[in-house]
Design a protein around this motif. Structure first.
Motif, mmCIF file in Angstrom:
data_model
loop_
_atom_site.group_PDB
_atom_site.id
_atom_site.type_symbol
_atom_site.label_atom_id
_atom_site.label_comp_id
_atom_site.label_asym_id
_atom_site.label_seq_id
_atom_site.Cartn_x
_atom_site.Cartn_y
_atom_site.Cartn_z
ATOM 1 N N LEU A 138 0.832 -1.219 0.000
ATOM 2 C CA LEU A 138 0.000 0.000 0.000
ATOM 3 C C LEU A 138 0.862 1.263 0.000
ATOM 4 C CD1 LEU A 138 -2.731 -1.184 2.529
ATOM 5 C CD2 LEU A 138 -3.083 -0.725 0.097
ATOM 6 N N ASP A 198 -7.193 3.754 9.650
ATOM 7 C CA ASP A 198 -8.302 2.841 9.331
ATOM 8 C C ASP A 198 -7.824 1.778 8.357
ATOM 9 O OD1 ASP A 198 -10.351 3.919 10.821
ATOM 10 O OD2 ASP A 198 -10.841 5.413 9.287
ATOM 11 N N ILE A 218 -7.981 -4.425 -0.952
ATOM 12 C CA ILE A 218 -6.785 -5.150 -0.486
ATOM 13 C C ILE A 218 -6.814 -6.599 -0.972
ATOM 14 C CG2 ILE A 218 -7.663 -5.812 1.830
ATOM 15 C CD1 ILE A 218 -4.265 -4.355 1.325
ATOM 16 N N ARG A 228 -5.338 2.728 15.712
ATOM 17 C CA ARG A 228 -4.952 1.465 15.080
ATOM 18 C C ARG A 228 -5.029 0.297 16.049
ATOM 19 N NH1 ARG A 228 0.158 3.637 13.445
ATOM 20 N NH2 ARG A 228 0.980 1.581 13.027
HETATM 21 P P1 AMP Z 1 1.136 -1.919 8.456
HETATM 22 O O1 AMP Z 1 2.360 -1.442 7.778
HETATM 23 O O2 AMP Z 1 0.917 -3.394 8.330
HETATM 24 O O3 AMP Z 1 1.053 -1.428 9.886
HETATM 25 O O4 AMP Z 1 -0.099 -1.246 7.683
HETATM 26 C C1 AMP Z 1 -0.226 0.152 7.609
HETATM 27 C C2 AMP Z 1 -1.635 0.535 7.193
HETATM 28 O O5 AMP Z 1 -1.937 -0.031 5.910
HETATM 29 C C3 AMP Z 1 -2.750 0.016 8.102
HETATM 30 O O6 AMP Z 1 -2.947 0.860 9.221
HETATM 31 C C4 AMP Z 1 -3.937 0.043 7.138
HETATM 32 O O7 AMP Z 1 -4.403 1.355 6.920
HETATM 33 C C5 AMP Z 1 -3.291 -0.428 5.838
HETATM 34 N N1 AMP Z 1 -3.336 -1.911 5.717
HETATM 35 C C6 AMP Z 1 -2.284 -2.765 5.745
HETATM 36 N N2 AMP Z 1 -2.680 -4.039 5.599
HETATM 37 C C7 AMP Z 1 -4.029 -3.992 5.466
HETATM 38 C C8 AMP Z 1 -5.046 -4.976 5.310
HETATM 39 N N3 AMP Z 1 -4.746 -6.287 5.264
HETATM 40 N N4 AMP Z 1 -6.335 -4.558 5.234
HETATM 41 C C9 AMP Z 1 -6.654 -3.253 5.262
HETATM 42 N N5 AMP Z 1 -5.762 -2.270 5.428
HETATM 43 C C10 AMP Z 1 -4.451 -2.628 5.535
#
Ligand code: AMP
Length: 211
Positions: free
Chosen positions: A35, A57, A64, A168
């Motif tokens: 992302l 969020d 995704i 989060r």
């Molecule tokens: P992370 O780096 O895994 O902490 O992800 C950072 C942000 O990306 C999260 O707070 C979400 O906004 C988004 N994100 C990552 N993985 C997902 C997922 N499987 N589903 C929905 N949003 C995600």
């Protein structure tokens, strides 16, 4: 080997993923990194995604799931870091893996107490180019502000602000925590004590995986 890592923000999933994927020679599929790469492109889709990420969020399931489905189907061995995060995502993952007859081997749930999570997140740094993670105190980059791996710029994550961290955590409790029961029922879940020294945590994980 097909592994899923579950755990709240700051549990060390990214850090341990780097070690595990090297050790087991499997692909690291981090939805957060996928992302962040999308957001860096400034497209119509990236603006939508950025809005969700900045608030802490979850990005909507259909977006995704579309991004990850082909990647898991086309990769023999992988470590999923940050996916699934909802029951709908877990069901979509099951379906995709059933179709290619490649079931999960294990789901590792990283347990860390909330005080340690907040302490880690408040010290977390990330490379803006390759997304390697650092800790200001326990594992800083060798040269201040410069990534050891790719020489990119190392800085704070924009979603590691105190208000977004709190949000989060509650998103994790509401939407991701139910997956623990989901994978327990499938006899895939292994709990990992992810507190303390990173090397010790890695040794604990390897013991759980290889016995
Ligand atoms: P992370 O780096 O895994 O902490 O992800 C950072 C942000 O990306 C999260 O707070 C979400 O906004 C988004 N994100 C990552 N993985 C997902 C997922 N499987 N589903 C929905 N949003 C995600």
């Amino acid at each position: 080997m097909r592994i899923v890592l579950l755990g709240p923000p700051g549990a060390g999933k990214g850090t341990q993923s780097a070690r595990l994927t090297k050790c087991f020679e499997i692909e690291h599929l981090s939805t957060g990194d996928i992302l962040r790469t999308e957001v860096s492109k400034t497209t119509e889709l990236s603006l939508v995604i950025k809005k969700y990420m900045d608030k802490g969020d979850l990005v909507p399931d259909h977006l995704i799931i579309d991004m990850i489905k082909d990647r898991v189907s086309n990769t023999a061995g992988f470590l999923l870091d940050g996916f699934p995060r909802t029951l709908k995502q877990a069901e979509a993952l099951d379906t995709a893996l059933e179709v290619c007859n490649q079931p999960l081997d294990v789901v590792l749930y990283f347990e860390v107490n909330v005080n340690e999570l907040i302490e880690r997140l408040s010290k977390r740094l990330i490379c803006q180019s390759c997304f390697s993670t650092y800790n200001l105190i326990t594992s800083p980059p060798i040269s201040k502000g410069i990534c050891d791996s790719c020489s990119g710029i190392v800085a704070w994550r924009t979603d590691d602000k105190p208000e977004s961290i709190k949000h989060r955590m509650s998103v994790f409790n509401d939407q991701t925590f139910p997956l623990i029961e989901y994978y327990k029922r499938r006899d895939l879940l292994k709990k990992i004590d992810a507190t303390g020294d990173l090397d010790e945590v890695f040794i604990r994980i390897k013991k759980v995986i290889v016995g």
